[in-house]
Write an enzyme that holds these catalytic residues in place. Structure first.
Site, PDB file in Angstrom:
ATOM      1  N   VAL A   1      -3.033   5.606  -1.202  1.00 24.10           N
ATOM      2  CA  VAL A   1      -3.392   6.616  -0.230  1.00 24.10           C
ATOM      3  C   VAL A   1      -2.786   8.113  -0.631  1.00 24.10           C
ATOM      4  O   VAL A   1      -1.483   7.831  -0.614  1.00 24.10           O
ATOM      5  CB  VAL A   1      -3.238   6.264   1.255  1.00 24.10           C
ATOM      6  CG1 VAL A   1      -3.558   7.382   2.069  1.00 24.10           C
ATOM      7  CG2 VAL A   1      -3.957   5.095   1.668  1.00 24.10           C
TER       8      VAL A   1
ATOM      9  N   MET B   1       0.627  -1.309   0.106  1.00 28.55           N
ATOM     10  CA  MET B   1       0.141  -0.075  -0.017  1.00 28.55           C
ATOM     11  C   MET B   1       0.849   1.316  -0.031  1.00 28.55           C
ATOM     12  O   MET B   1       1.440   1.545   0.953  1.00 28.55           O
ATOM     13  CB  MET B   1      -0.845  -0.103   1.256  1.00 28.55           C
ATOM     14  CG  MET B   1      -1.930  -1.134   1.434  1.00 28.55           C
ATOM     15  SD  MET B   1      -2.613  -1.343   2.879  1.00 28.55           S
ATOM     16  CE  MET B   1      -3.844   0.205   2.899  1.00 28.55           C
ATOM     17  N   PRO B   2       1.251   2.065  -1.129  1.00 26.12           N
ATOM     18  CA  PRO B   2       1.789   3.179  -1.170  1.00 26.12           C
ATOM     19  C   PRO B   2       1.363   4.376  -0.425  1.00 26.12           C
ATOM     20  O   PRO B   2      -0.113   4.391  -0.791  1.00 26.12           O
ATOM     21  CB  PRO B   2       2.210   3.300  -2.487  1.00 26.12           C
ATOM     22  CG  PRO B   2       1.465   2.227  -3.529  1.00 26.12           C
ATOM     23  CD  PRO B   2       0.820   1.666  -2.535  1.00 26.12           C
ATOM     24  N   TYR B   3       1.845   4.996   0.088  1.00 29.57           N
ATOM     25  CA  TYR B   3       1.303   6.438   0.775  1.00 29.57           C
ATOM     26  C   TYR B   3       2.049   7.553   0.245  1.00 29.57           C
ATOM     27  O   TYR B   3       3.292   7.753   0.363  1.00 29.57           O
ATOM     28  CB  TYR B   3       1.524   6.396   2.188  1.00 29.57           C
ATOM     29  CG  TYR B   3       0.889   5.093   2.818  1.00 29.57           C
ATOM     30  CD1 TYR B   3      -0.369   5.236   3.358  1.00 29.57           C
ATOM     31  CD2 TYR B   3       1.487   3.937   3.202  1.00 29.57           C
ATOM     32  CE1 TYR B   3      -1.046   4.070   3.875  1.00 29.57           C
ATOM     33  CE2 TYR B   3       0.858   2.822   3.550  1.00 29.57           C
ATOM     34  CZ  TYR B   3      -0.379   3.136   4.029  1.00 29.57           C
ATOM     35  OH  TYR B   3      -1.082   1.853   4.568  1.00 29.57           O
TER      36      TYR B   3
ATOM     37  N   LYS C   1       5.873   6.746  -0.077  1.00 27.19           N
ATOM     38  CA  LYS C   1       6.360   5.631   1.294  1.00 27.19           C
ATOM     39  C   LYS C   1       5.707   4.442   0.783  1.00 27.19           C
ATOM     40  O   LYS C   1       4.570   4.311   0.457  1.00 27.19           O
ATOM     41  CB  LYS C   1       5.728   6.318   2.307  1.00 27.19           C
ATOM     42  CG  LYS C   1       6.146   5.649   3.589  1.00 27.19           C
ATOM     43  CD  LYS C   1       5.771   6.178   4.675  1.00 27.19           C
ATOM     44  CE  LYS C   1       6.400   5.759   5.982  1.00 27.19           C
ATOM     45  NZ  LYS C   1       6.549   6.772   7.404  1.00 27.19           N
TER      46      LYS C   1
END
Lengths: 69, 69, 69, 69, 69, 69
Positions: free
Chosen positions: A48, A9-11, B15
């Site tokens: 996200v 899940m990249p933020y 991230k």
């Protein structure tokens, strides 16, 4: 979500000066999400995006705040 | 750079879990930069992208680290 | 900017309680930029400073928010 | 620490490319701490400095990573 | 503080949507501080908690901001 | 996840010196997640915890890095 999907899940945080319109921000998160999806293989629903706005008196380049220029 | 260009420099941080290839990271920053340019009006040369990688033992969803799943 | 200059751009974030005056913030970014320039060899125009302010109800030491003390 | 001292603790993060020497980092935190102390009125012992290093393949300006230039 | 105490100070940041009450935030920092103390061995007075609030137009999952849903 | 669940996802970052064991980190994320769940009303599966470790030469209090003390 299955384990595999959760595991990537990249933020993304976009930090920028205040002043962009809601329409610009809406398109920004859509396009950035698409770019991350295409290039990393992450599922769209796992990406996200956070927007952080700065004011001109809290941002300086070369020792000078934008509000002082 | 002129004053105007300096005054709108978006900073993007992505991230994500370690494991993406150099080629994926290269395309990621290209596509994300393009997405930010198109939607915010920032000059391409003013857009900064940082990648931050996490390891599976430093990332948890629902109280469980990925390394413990 | 040439390649060499671009390749070393320090980004400084100062996170502190709200309440400093504009004059204090102005001097803060000037002095911090000078300190980074002197010690790292970065060009002054490549040094970026962000100020982030916290309110007393969003900051706790020892489990107690400043607004609750 | 008394209440008053605790109530103003600035946190400074310096994000920069890896490659600075230990001596440079030592002087960097000394000088930056001094700059923050002089301009904000914070007690020296309350000022915290974090250094974060980036590698050239995780940092891009204008859509191009430093490692690709 | 002695050297030993200073040498392990955890910094916790809780990023969440705005809307929690002051009572909820007060309990949040108390319970999170307790959890960090129990599990890491840090002294309570050395644990710092920051709360960062997001608005619904600055937070997106799957390319869609909460304010657009 | 339904809309309602997605709309409140707290992100917790714990920044601390390196040196904690895997067992301590495992318990840390469990306990912190529990603390956030109890006090904010977030669903457990929506709570994300990141651990960020610092080395002693990248962390200074009072102008002195831990590695220099």
């Amino acid at each position: 979500m299955t384990h595999k999907e959760v595991s990537f899940m990249p933020y993304v945080t976009v930090k920028m000066l205040e002043g962009r319109t809601e329409e610009q921000k809406k398109e920004l998160v859509e396009k950035v999400t698409e770019a991350v999806k295409e290039t990393t293989g992450a599922k769209e629903e796992a990406i996200v995006v956070f927007i952080e706005e700065m004011s001109k008196n809290h941002y300086a380049v070369g020792g000078k705040r934008l509000s002082d220029q």
